[in-house]
Design a protein around this motif. Structure first.
Motif, PDB file in Angstrom:
ATOM      1  N   MET A 103     -16.855 -17.518  18.229  1.00 56.52           N
ATOM      2  CA  MET A 103     -17.841 -18.556  18.055  1.00 56.52           C
ATOM      3  C   MET A 103     -19.243 -17.987  18.277  1.00 56.52           C
ATOM      4  O   MET A 103     -20.166 -18.301  17.538  1.00 56.52           O
ATOM      5  CB  MET A 103     -17.512 -19.688  19.032  1.00 56.52           C
ATOM      6  N   VAL A 104     -19.359 -17.153  19.316  1.00 59.36           N
ATOM      7  CA  VAL A 104     -20.658 -16.549  19.631  1.00 59.36           C
ATOM      8  C   VAL A 104     -21.109 -15.650  18.488  1.00 59.36           C
ATOM      9  O   VAL A 104     -22.290 -15.656  18.107  1.00 59.36           O
ATOM     10  CB  VAL A 104     -20.575 -15.772  20.962  1.00 59.36           C
ATOM     11  N   LEU A 105     -20.155 -14.886  17.925  1.00 68.73           N
ATOM     12  CA  LEU A 105     -20.520 -14.006  16.804  1.00 68.73           C
ATOM     13  C   LEU A 105     -20.939 -14.811  15.577  1.00 68.73           C
ATOM     14  O   LEU A 105     -21.849 -14.407  14.846  1.00 68.73           O
ATOM     15  CB  LEU A 105     -19.356 -13.086  16.451  1.00 68.73           C
ATOM     16  N   PHE A 106     -20.302 -15.942  15.345  1.00 72.25           N
ATOM     17  CA  PHE A 106     -20.689 -16.782  14.219  1.00 72.25           C
ATOM     18  C   PHE A 106     -22.099 -17.332  14.418  1.00 72.25           C
ATOM     19  O   PHE A 106     -22.921 -17.328  13.498  1.00 72.25           O
ATOM     20  CB  PHE A 106     -19.691 -17.918  14.020  1.00 72.25           C
ATOM     21  N   VAL A 107     -22.390 -17.812  15.619  1.00 73.37           N
ATOM     22  CA  VAL A 107     -23.730 -18.330  15.912  1.00 73.37           C
ATOM     23  C   VAL A 107     -24.760 -17.212  15.807  1.00 73.37           C
ATOM     24  O   VAL A 107     -25.866 -17.413  15.269  1.00 73.37           O
ATOM     25  CB  VAL A 107     -23.761 -18.990  17.311  1.00 73.37           C
ATOM     26  N   ALA A 108     -24.397 -16.018  16.282  1.00 67.26           N
ATOM     27  CA  ALA A 108     -25.310 -14.868  16.152  1.00 67.26           C
ATOM     28  C   ALA A 108     -25.541 -14.547  14.676  1.00 67.26           C
ATOM     29  O   ALA A 108     -26.671 -14.214  14.275  1.00 67.26           O
ATOM     30  CB  ALA A 108     -24.740 -13.659  16.885  1.00 67.26           C
ATOM     31  N   PHE A 149     -17.807 -14.599   7.867  1.00 63.52           N
ATOM     32  CA  PHE A 149     -16.558 -14.993   7.227  1.00 63.52           C
ATOM     33  C   PHE A 149     -15.363 -14.392   7.959  1.00 63.52           C
ATOM     34  O   PHE A 149     -14.347 -15.065   8.174  1.00 63.52           O
ATOM     35  CB  PHE A 149     -16.571 -14.557   5.757  1.00 63.52           C
ATOM     36  N   SER A 150     -15.472 -13.127   8.356  1.00 60.45           N
ATOM     37  CA  SER A 150     -14.385 -12.453   9.080  1.00 60.45           C
ATOM     38  C   SER A 150     -14.135 -13.108  10.430  1.00 60.45           C
ATOM     39  O   SER A 150     -12.990 -13.286  10.843  1.00 60.45           O
ATOM     40  CB  SER A 150     -14.717 -10.977   9.284  1.00 60.45           C
ATOM     41  N   VAL A 151     -15.201 -13.452  11.124  1.00 57.19           N
ATOM     42  CA  VAL A 151     -15.054 -14.094  12.430  1.00 57.19           C
ATOM     43  C   VAL A 151     -14.370 -15.452  12.275  1.00 57.19           C
ATOM     44  O   VAL A 151     -13.479 -15.805  13.056  1.00 57.19           O
ATOM     45  CB  VAL A 151     -16.429 -14.228  13.126  1.00 57.19           C
ATOM     46  N   LEU A 200      -9.411 -18.693  12.670  1.00 54.15           N
ATOM     47  CA  LEU A 200      -8.362 -19.488  12.039  1.00 54.15           C
ATOM     48  C   LEU A 200      -6.994 -18.837  12.233  1.00 54.15           C
ATOM     49  O   LEU A 200      -6.018 -19.509  12.560  1.00 54.15           O
ATOM     50  CB  LEU A 200      -8.657 -19.665  10.546  1.00 54.15           C
ATOM     51  N   LEU A 201      -6.942 -17.517  12.055  1.00 57.15           N
ATOM     52  CA  LEU A 201      -5.684 -16.797  12.227  1.00 57.15           C
ATOM     53  C   LEU A 201      -5.166 -16.914  13.656  1.00 57.15           C
ATOM     54  O   LEU A 201      -3.979 -17.169  13.872  1.00 57.15           O
ATOM     55  CB  LEU A 201      -5.875 -15.322  11.858  1.00 57.15           C
ATOM     56  N   SER A 202      -6.046 -16.754  14.631  1.00 58.26           N
ATOM     57  CA  SER A 202      -5.599 -16.867  16.022  1.00 58.26           C
ATOM     58  C   SER A 202      -5.218 -18.305  16.363  1.00 58.26           C
ATOM     59  O   SER A 202      -4.297 -18.539  17.150  1.00 58.26           O
ATOM     60  CB  SER A 202      -6.661 -16.338  16.983  1.00 58.26           C
ATOM     61  N   ALA A 203      -5.882 -19.291  15.761  1.00 57.56           N
ATOM     62  CA  ALA A 203      -5.508 -20.694  16.000  1.00 57.56           C
ATOM     63  C   ALA A 203      -4.120 -20.984  15.447  1.00 57.56           C
ATOM     64  O   ALA A 203      -3.302 -21.639  16.099  1.00 57.56           O
ATOM     65  CB  ALA A 203      -6.536 -21.630  15.377  1.00 57.56           C
ATOM     66  N   VAL A 204      -3.830 -20.487  14.248  1.00 60.26           N
ATOM     67  CA  VAL A 204      -2.508 -20.705  13.641  1.00 60.26           C
ATOM     68  C   VAL A 204      -1.434 -19.988  14.449  1.00 60.26           C
ATOM     69  O   VAL A 204      -0.365 -20.547  14.721  1.00 60.26           O
ATOM     70  CB  VAL A 204      -2.515 -20.239  12.166  1.00 60.26           C
ATOM     71  N   ALA A 205      -1.721 -18.749  14.857  1.00 54.07           N
ATOM     72  CA  ALA A 205      -0.741 -17.998  15.647  1.00 54.07           C
ATOM     73  C   ALA A 205      -0.494 -18.678  16.986  1.00 54.07           C
ATOM     74  O   ALA A 205       0.655 -18.797  17.432  1.00 54.07           O
ATOM     75  CB  ALA A 205      -1.225 -16.562  15.861  1.00 54.07           C
TER      76      ALA A 205
END
Length: 113
Positions: free
Chosen positions: A1-6, A46-48, A53-58
């Motif tokens: 989240m921090v990386l997305f905001v950055a 986009f990667s973040v 999303l991947l970690s949420a699904v896992a």
């Protein structure tokens, strides 16, 4: 989240200072004004989001798997306990009464003959 905001802040800074030319960035922060960095920052954002999303699904899958195992264990334990209670409170008393009835019936038959 921090990386997305950055990344959003970096894109905003690049758009303001690099594209619109609002002002001058200090020399140490000139990389934030380079327009060439926009695709890389977008890719990072986009990667973040994809990793999130991947970690949420896992995580959801692990929780569902753990909950299913726990449910199965609890169901086995519950069935075992219900069976033990049914045995001690229903089946054994009924068998004792049936045995008494059988003794009474056989004694009555012996008296009749």
């Amino acid at each position: 989240m921090v990386l997305f905001v950055a990344g959003v802040a970096w894109m905003g800074t690049t758009l303001l200072y690099g594209v619109l030319g609002v002002g001058e960035l200090p020399d140490g922060l000139s990389v934030f004004g380079e327009v060439e960095s926009l695709p890389w920052v977008g890719l990072m954002m986009f990667s973040v989001l994809g990793l999130g999303l991947l970690s949420a699904v896992a995580s959801r899958n692990f929780v569902v798997l753990g909950a299913g195992n726990e449910r199965d264990r609890l169901e086995r334990d519950m069935r075992r306990r219900v069976s033990a209670v049914a045995e001690s409170m229903v089946i054994e008393p009924v068998e004792r009464e049936l045995a008494k009835h059988h003794e009474f019936y056989t004694a009555l038959r012996a008296l009749r003959s």
